[in-house]
Scaffold this motif. Structure first.
Motif, PDB file in Angstrom:
ATOM      1  N   PRO A  58       0.814  -1.219   0.000  1.00 34.82           N
ATOM      2  CA  PRO A  58       0.000   0.000   0.000  1.00 34.82           C
ATOM      3  C   PRO A  58       0.848   1.269   0.000  1.00 34.82           C
ATOM      4  N   GLY A  59       0.243   2.344  -0.437  1.00 36.39           N
ATOM      5  CA  GLY A  59       0.849   3.662  -0.341  1.00 36.39           C
ATOM      6  C   GLY A  59       1.643   4.060  -1.571  1.00 36.39           C
ATOM      7  N   TRP A  60       1.966   5.360  -1.604  1.00 40.51           N
ATOM      8  CA  TRP A  60       2.785   5.953  -2.667  1.00 40.51           C
ATOM      9  C   TRP A  60       4.228   6.010  -2.200  1.00 40.51           C
ATOM     10  N   HIS A  61       5.141   5.613  -3.078  1.00 43.34           N
ATOM     11  CA  HIS A  61       6.565   5.486  -2.763  1.00 43.34           C
ATOM     12  C   HIS A  61       7.405   6.155  -3.846  1.00 43.34           C
ATOM     13  N   PHE A  62       8.695   6.323  -3.527  1.00 41.21           N
ATOM     14  CA  PHE A  62       9.662   6.663  -4.551  1.00 41.21           C
ATOM     15  C   PHE A  62       9.929   5.411  -5.376  1.00 41.21           C
ATOM     16  N   PRO A  63      10.217   5.554  -6.664  1.00 36.46           N
ATOM     17  CA  PRO A  63      10.594   4.384  -7.451  1.00 36.46           C
ATOM     18  C   PRO A  63      11.965   3.872  -7.016  1.00 36.46           C
ATOM     19  N   GLY A  64      12.169   2.591  -7.213  1.00 37.26           N
ATOM     20  CA  GLY A  64      13.451   1.990  -6.885  1.00 37.26           C
ATOM     21  C   GLY A  64      13.326   0.495  -6.739  1.00 37.26           C
ATOM     22  N   GLY A  65      14.405  -0.109  -6.303  1.00 41.01           N
ATOM     23  CA  GLY A  65      14.421  -1.558  -6.132  1.00 41.01           C
ATOM     24  C   GLY A  65      15.789  -2.039  -5.733  1.00 41.01           C
ATOM     25  N   GLY A  66      15.997  -3.337  -5.869  1.00 41.78           N
ATOM     26  CA  GLY A  66      17.232  -3.960  -5.424  1.00 41.78           C
ATOM     27  C   GLY A  66      18.368  -3.832  -6.415  1.00 41.78           C
ATOM     28  N   VAL A  67      19.574  -3.768  -5.865  1.00 38.43           N
ATOM     29  CA  VAL A  67      20.790  -3.792  -6.674  1.00 38.43           C
ATOM     30  C   VAL A  67      21.113  -5.262  -6.918  1.00 38.43           C
ATOM     31  N   GLU A  68      21.210  -5.636  -8.180  1.00 37.45           N
ATOM     32  CA  GLU A  68      21.461  -7.031  -8.554  1.00 37.45           C
ATOM     33  C   GLU A  68      22.956  -7.339  -8.583  1.00 37.45           C
ATOM     34  N   ARG A  69      23.258  -8.625  -8.624  1.00 39.98           N
ATOM     35  CA  ARG A  69      24.648  -9.084  -8.725  1.00 39.98           C
ATOM     36  C   ARG A  69      25.294  -8.463  -9.970  1.00 39.98           C
ATOM     37  N   ASP A  70      26.543  -8.033  -9.841  1.00 37.27           N
ATOM     38  CA  ASP A  70      27.310  -7.436 -10.943  1.00 37.27           C
ATOM     39  C   ASP A  70      26.693  -6.143 -11.474  1.00 37.27           C
ATOM     40  N   GLU A  71      26.004  -5.401 -10.618  1.00 42.46           N
ATOM     41  CA  GLU A  71      25.359  -4.160 -11.026  1.00 42.46           C
ATOM     42  C   GLU A  71      25.773  -3.054 -10.050  1.00 42.46           C
ATOM     43  N   THR A  72      26.100  -1.885 -10.565  1.00 41.53           N
ATOM     44  CA  THR A  72      26.389  -0.766  -9.677  1.00 41.53           C
ATOM     45  C   THR A  72      25.068  -0.194  -9.161  1.00 41.53           C
ATOM     46  N   ALA A  73      25.150   0.572  -8.096  1.00 40.19           N
ATOM     47  CA  ALA A  73      23.953   1.207  -7.543  1.00 40.19           C
ATOM     48  C   ALA A  73      23.336   2.162  -8.565  1.00 40.19           C
ATOM     49  N   GLU A  74      24.152   2.941  -9.254  1.00 38.62           N
ATOM     50  CA  GLU A  74      23.617   3.877 -10.255  1.00 38.62           C
ATOM     51  C   GLU A  74      22.983   3.140 -11.430  1.00 38.62           C
ATOM     52  N   THR A  75      23.568   2.033 -11.839  1.00 37.89           N
ATOM     53  CA  THR A  75      22.978   1.238 -12.921  1.00 37.89           C
ATOM     54  C   THR A  75      21.634   0.671 -12.474  1.00 37.89           C
ATOM     55  N   ALA A  76      21.570   0.200 -11.230  1.00 34.52           N
ATOM     56  CA  ALA A  76      20.311  -0.326 -10.688  1.00 34.52           C
ATOM     57  C   ALA A  76      19.250   0.775 -10.648  1.00 34.52           C
ATOM     58  N   LEU A  77      19.649   1.955 -10.214  1.00 36.55           N
ATOM     59  CA  LEU A  77      18.704   3.068 -10.145  1.00 36.55           C
ATOM     60  C   LEU A  77      18.187   3.415 -11.539  1.00 36.55           C
ATOM     61  N   GLU A  78      19.089   3.495 -12.490  1.00 37.45           N
ATOM     62  CA  GLU A  78      18.683   3.814 -13.867  1.00 37.45           C
ATOM     63  C   GLU A  78      17.724   2.746 -14.405  1.00 37.45           C
ATOM     64  N   ARG A  79      18.011   1.476 -14.148  1.00 36.02           N
ATOM     65  CA  ARG A  79      17.155   0.375 -14.600  1.00 36.02           C
ATOM     66  C   ARG A  79      15.787   0.451 -13.943  1.00 36.02           C
ATOM     67  N   GLU A  80      15.759   0.643 -12.638  1.00 39.15           N
ATOM     68  CA  GLU A  80      14.491   0.679 -11.907  1.00 39.15           C
ATOM     69  C   GLU A  80      13.625   1.860 -12.341  1.00 39.15           C
ATOM     70  N   VAL A  81      14.241   3.023 -12.530  1.00 38.30           N
ATOM     71  CA  VAL A  81      13.493   4.209 -12.957  1.00 38.30           C
ATOM     72  C   VAL A  81      12.913   3.988 -14.350  1.00 38.30           C
ATOM     73  N   ARG A  82      13.672   3.347 -15.210  1.00 35.10           N
ATOM     74  CA  ARG A  82      13.167   3.058 -16.561  1.00 35.10           C
ATOM     75  C   ARG A  82      12.004   2.064 -16.492  1.00 35.10           C
ATOM     76  N   GLU A  83      12.169   0.987 -15.708  1.00 36.26           N
ATOM     77  CA  GLU A  83      11.129  -0.049 -15.616  1.00 36.26           C
ATOM     78  C   GLU A  83       9.864   0.458 -14.919  1.00 36.26           C
ATOM     79  N   GLU A  84      10.036   1.166 -13.818  1.00 38.76           N
ATOM     80  CA  GLU A  84       8.885   1.549 -13.005  1.00 38.76           C
ATOM     81  C   GLU A  84       8.238   2.871 -13.421  1.00 38.76           C
ATOM     82  N   CYS A  85       8.968   3.706 -14.166  1.00 40.42           N
ATOM     83  CA  CYS A  85       8.470   5.054 -14.452  1.00 40.42           C
ATOM     84  C   CYS A  85       8.432   5.410 -15.928  1.00 40.42           C
ATOM     85  N   ASP A  86       9.118   4.644 -16.769  1.00 36.57           N
ATOM     86  CA  ASP A  86       9.325   5.032 -18.167  1.00 36.57           C
ATOM     87  C   ASP A  86      10.007   6.400 -18.248  1.00 36.57           C
ATOM     88  N   ILE A  87      11.024   6.559 -17.398  1.00 38.53           N
ATOM     89  CA  ILE A  87      11.826   7.784 -17.347  1.00 38.53           C
ATOM     90  C   ILE A  87      13.289   7.402 -17.552  1.00 38.53           C
TER      91      ILE A  87
END
Length: 166
Positions: A58-87
C-alpha cells in the motif's frame, strides 16, 4: 492513521503480507545482505515529485528496487526508474543519503538519490508491479504517501536532518 505507529497502515497483512514476506525471503536466500536504491525524481520547474503505487504494497513510494549481482547502484537506479516510471536519466543522480531499512529485513539498506535531470520516455501504464505512477506537486502529495517518503522529502526540501533509518 495511528498516532503511536504511523507505519501501521502500510504494514502488510493477509495474502499481500505473506506475498511480500516470501518475496523478501527469496531475496535473503539469494542475497543475505540486501541493498536497494530509491529515486526522488524532481521536476524543478513544476516543483513536483514522481511517485509510484505498487500492486503488492500500500501507499505511494519513490521508485526503486534492489541492486542485482554485478550491477552498480547507479545502474540499478537507472534500470528501476526506466522499468517503473518510463523515465530515462540524462545526468548522473546525486546520492543524498543512506538508510537502514529495518521494515524490510534486519539486513537491508537503501541508497537514496535525487534525480533532477531526466526525460519522460512515455506515460507509465499499469502493469503487474506498478498500479499507478505520476508526478505530484510537493505540497499536495496523495494522502496515502508513506511516512518514509514524507521523511525523505522533508530531508530534501525542508532542511530536516537525514535519518539513519528508512
Amino acid at each position: 492513521m495511528s498516532a503511536s505507529d504511523p507505519e501501521k497502515p502500510f504494514k502488510q497483512t493477509g495474502w499481500p503480507g505473506l506475498r511480500a514476506k516470501l518475496f523478501h525471503t527469496a531475496f535473503l536466500i539469494r542475497r543475505p545482505m540486501t541493498l536497494g536504491v530509491r529515486a526522488a525524481i524532481h521536476d524543478q520547474a513544476k516543483q513536483a515529485i514522481f511517485l509510484i503505487r505498487h500492486t503488492y504494497v500500500p501507499g505511494w513510494h519513490f521508485p526503486g528496487g534492489g541492486v542485482e549481482r554485478d550491477e552498480t547502484a547507479e545502474t540499478a537506479l537507472e534500470r528501476e526508474v526506466r522499468e517503473e516510471c518510463d523515465i530515462a536519466l540524462i545526468a548522473p543522480p546525486v546520492l543524498r543519503s543512506v538508510h537502514f531499512n529495518r521494515q524490510s529485513s534486519p539486513r537491508d539498506h537503501v541508497l537514496f538519490y535525487l534525480v533532477s535531470h531526466f526525460r519522460v520516455v512515455a506515460e507509465k501504464k499499469r502493469d503487474r508491479e506498478i498500479a499507478e505512477a505520476r508526478f505530484f506537486p510537493i505540497d499536495r502529495l496523495p494522502e496515502d504517501t508513506t511516512p518514509a517518503t514524507r521523511r525523505r522529502l522533508a530531508e530534501l526540501f525542508d532542511g530536516a536532518k537525514a535519518s539513519a533509518y528508512w
